[in-house]
Design a protein around this motif. Sequence first.
Motif, short mmCIF file in Angstrom:
data_model
loop_
_atom_site.label_atom_id
_atom_site.label_comp_id
_atom_site.label_asym_id
_atom_site.label_seq_id
_atom_site.Cartn_x
_atom_site.Cartn_y
_atom_site.Cartn_z
N VAL A 1 -18.63 43.18 0.15
CA VAL A 1 -17.92 43.49 1.38
C VAL A 1 -16.41 43.42 1.16
O VAL A 1 -15.66 44.28 1.64
N THR A 2 -15.96 42.44 0.40
CA THR A 2 -14.53 42.32 0.12
C THR A 2 -14.01 43.52 -0.66
O THR A 2 -12.93 44.06 -0.35
N ILE A 3 -14.76 43.97 -1.64
CA ILE A 3 -14.36 45.15 -2.41
C ILE A 3 -14.34 46.39 -1.52
O ILE A 3 -13.43 47.21 -1.59
N GLY A 4 -15.33 46.51 -0.64
CA GLY A 4 -15.36 47.64 0.29
C GLY A 4 -14.18 47.64 1.24
O GLY A 4 -13.55 48.68 1.48
N PHE A 5 -13.85 46.47 1.80
CA PHE A 5 -12.69 46.38 2.69
C PHE A 5 -11.39 46.64 1.94
O PHE A 5 -10.48 47.26 2.47
N ALA A 6 -11.29 46.16 0.69
CA ALA A 6 -10.09 46.41 -0.10
C ALA A 6 -9.93 47.90 -0.35
O ALA A 6 -8.81 48.44 -0.28
N PHE A 7 -11.03 48.58 -0.62
CA PHE A 7 -10.96 50.03 -0.81
C PHE A 7 -10.46 50.72 0.44
O PHE A 7 -9.60 51.60 0.39
N GLY B 1 -19.70 52.25 12.25
CA GLY B 1 -21.16 52.23 12.41
C GLY B 1 -21.85 51.70 11.16
O GLY B 1 -22.81 50.94 11.25
N ALA B 2 -21.34 52.10 10.00
CA ALA B 2 -21.91 51.61 8.74
C ALA B 2 -21.71 50.11 8.61
O ALA B 2 -22.60 49.38 8.15
N MET B 3 -20.54 49.62 9.03
CA MET B 3 -20.28 48.19 8.99
C MET B 3 -21.22 47.44 9.92
O MET B 3 -21.74 46.37 9.57
N LEU B 4 -21.45 48.00 11.10
CA LEU B 4 -22.36 47.36 12.05
C LEU B 4 -23.78 47.33 11.52
O LEU B 4 -24.47 46.29 11.61
N VAL B 5 -24.24 48.41 10.92
CA VAL B 5 -25.59 48.46 10.34
C VAL B 5 -25.69 47.45 9.18
O VAL B 5 -26.70 46.74 9.04
N ALA B 6 -24.64 47.36 8.36
CA ALA B 6 -24.64 46.39 7.25
C ALA B 6 -24.70 44.96 7.78
O ALA B 6 -25.42 44.12 7.23
#
Length: 79
Positions: free
Chosen positions: A43-49, A63-68
């Motif tokens: 999640v940290t790598i995704g947010f950094a991206f 929506g993808a964050m909510l599903v995750a």
Amino acid sequence: MIGNIVGSNIFNILFILGVTSVIQPIAVAPRFGSFDVPVMLGVTIGFAFLLLSHLGVRRLTAGAMLVAYVGYTSALVQI
């Protein structure tokens, strides 16, 4: 905004958890290292991206964050 989030997380982890563990030792479940840490890193790598790419958070991304989040929470309940 990012500074507030990171600062709050650092404060909570280092100060609050540190003081609490001095008063009463806290046991850490073995599942934490094998499941939670890899999820947090991903999640940290995704947010950094998202932050570095200047793409912003649009409805599809939100929506993808909510599903995750729902998937992660349901996985915690099942474990």
